[in-house]
Structure formats: C-alpha cells, structure tokens
Design a protein around this motif. Sequence first.
Motif, PDB file in Angstrom:
ATOM      1  N   UNK A  49       0.758  -1.228   0.090  1.00 41.11           N
ATOM      2  CA  UNK A  49       0.012   0.240  -0.055  1.00 41.11           C
ATOM      3  C   UNK A  49       0.784   1.439   0.095  1.00 41.11           C
ATOM      4  N   UNK A  50       1.930   1.371   0.633  1.00 41.29           N
ATOM      5  CA  UNK A  50       2.725   2.459   0.827  1.00 41.29           C
ATOM      6  C   UNK A  50       3.349   2.605  -0.387  1.00 41.29           C
ATOM      7  N   UNK A  51       3.597   1.724  -1.391  1.00 44.79           N
ATOM      8  CA  UNK A  51       4.491   1.917  -2.278  1.00 44.79           C
ATOM      9  C   UNK A  51       3.497   2.385  -3.650  1.00 44.79           C
ATOM     10  N   UNK A  52       2.363   2.216  -3.568  1.00 45.94           N
ATOM     11  CA  UNK A  52       1.419   2.667  -4.516  1.00 45.94           C
ATOM     12  C   UNK A  52       1.226   4.054  -4.799  1.00 45.94           C
ATOM     13  N   UNK A  53       1.616   4.471  -6.276  1.00 45.99           N
ATOM     14  CA  UNK A  53       1.640   5.872  -6.647  1.00 45.99           C
ATOM     15  C   UNK A  53       0.398   6.844  -6.372  1.00 45.99           C
ATOM     16  N   UNK A  54       0.809   7.741  -5.170  1.00 42.83           N
ATOM     17  CA  UNK A  54      -0.262   8.733  -4.850  1.00 42.83           C
ATOM     18  C   UNK A  54       0.091  10.009  -5.459  1.00 42.83           C
ATOM     19  N   UNK A  55      -0.968  10.800  -5.694  1.00 46.42           N
ATOM     20  CA  UNK A  55      -0.959  12.067  -6.122  1.00 46.42           C
ATOM     21  C   UNK A  55      -1.296  13.190  -5.090  1.00 46.42           C
ATOM     22  N   UNK A  56      -0.316  14.015  -4.466  1.00 49.83           N
ATOM     23  CA  UNK A  56      -0.804  14.857  -3.492  1.00 49.83           C
ATOM     24  C   UNK A  56      -0.673  16.444  -4.182  1.00 49.83           C
ATOM     25  N   UNK A  57      -1.922  16.983  -3.936  1.00 46.92           N
ATOM     26  CA  UNK A  57      -1.962  18.602  -4.364  1.00 46.92           C
ATOM     27  C   UNK A  57      -1.529  19.440  -3.297  1.00 46.92           C
ATOM     28  N   UNK A  58      -0.626  20.451  -3.308  1.00 45.90           N
ATOM     29  CA  UNK A  58      -0.368  21.342  -2.630  1.00 45.90           C
ATOM     30  C   UNK A  58      -0.779  22.885  -3.111  1.00 45.90           C
ATOM     31  N   UNK A  59      -1.621  23.316  -2.193  1.00 45.91           N
ATOM     32  CA  UNK A  59      -2.278  24.784  -2.715  1.00 45.91           C
ATOM     33  C   UNK A  59      -1.774  25.635  -1.600  1.00 45.91           C
TER      34      UNK A  59
END
Length: 173
Positions: A49-59
């Motif tokens: 799970x921790x190796x899956x690709x995630x997208x984080x949006x910084x605003x």
Amino acid sequence: MFWKPKRGPEQPESPIERKTAPGMAVNTTSPPFLPAESAGKRYEIGSKMSQEQRTILIVDDNQAEIEMLKEAVDEVYPQCTLLAVVSGKDCLAVLRRSGQWKDADRPDLILLDLNMPAIDGRAVLAEIKNDPEFRHIPVIILTTSQAEKDVIDSYRRYANSYVVKSLDYDDLR
C-alpha cells in the motif's frame, strides 16, 4: 502541530470532532489518504500500500513554502506525484481538469492553505466538500493560523485535519 480541542472533564465531546462529510466513513487507523475501507488495516513502511503511486496537491500562495513542502514530502514519500498551485482558482481547475490542467491526475490528498488572495482556502474547502465528485478527497488544512475560529470553521466545512505550519523544515518531515 496537530490541533486538539481543549476539553476539561466537565465538557462533553464536541460534535465537530465526530463529524464527517455526508456519505464518508470515519477512518481513524489509516493514513488520511487511504480510502475509508482501509480503516482497521495496518500498513508498514515498505508494504504494498505504501508503495502505490499517490498524487498530492499542494495549494499555497507562498512559493517558498511550496518548495519546502515538496522537499519534505519527497524525502518521506518519494513515490508520490506532487502537484502545486498558488491559488484556490487553480486548485478547482485541477479538480475539474479544466484549462492547462485537463490532463492532471485527480489528487488523492490536498494540502490546503487557508489564507490566499481571491478565492481563499475556506471557500475552496467548502467547494470541494459540497461537490459529490470531490468530497471523498481528504483535505488537510496547512496554515499559519492558530485561531480557534479558523480551526472550528475548517472542521465545520469537513476538513480532514488541521495542521499549523512550522517554518522549520525538520518539523514538516
């Protein structure tokens, strides 16, 4: 720094602490960017799970703070894709995949500053959590404001967490 409401033994639990957005389950044991059905499961560093690709949006309208956040997140979660925008308008464009953001990945997590010009973080948070297409995306308020009014207002608008920014890079990691 995570904000916790002040409560003495004579004060009942605040209903704000228990609220979630309509249709969302409370996930108290998994990181905030995991789906609610992951609640109760434990994921160790290096797990699938921790190796899956995630997208984080910084605003955030402060470019220096964006760069510091990018460095900290990249050091801890190098597998994440980071998107950064400097306005609430651009945040909503990313979510709606409009204009220059038509090919952008939908974020799995949003780190949102409250105090921005034009469309501030409060309005963006309300827009996200009132839209059935986006309300499932966890939003962490990341701001310099320690005002109790801002904290309460953010949770009333269904923020998933409220973090007061540190100007020290090591505190962000």
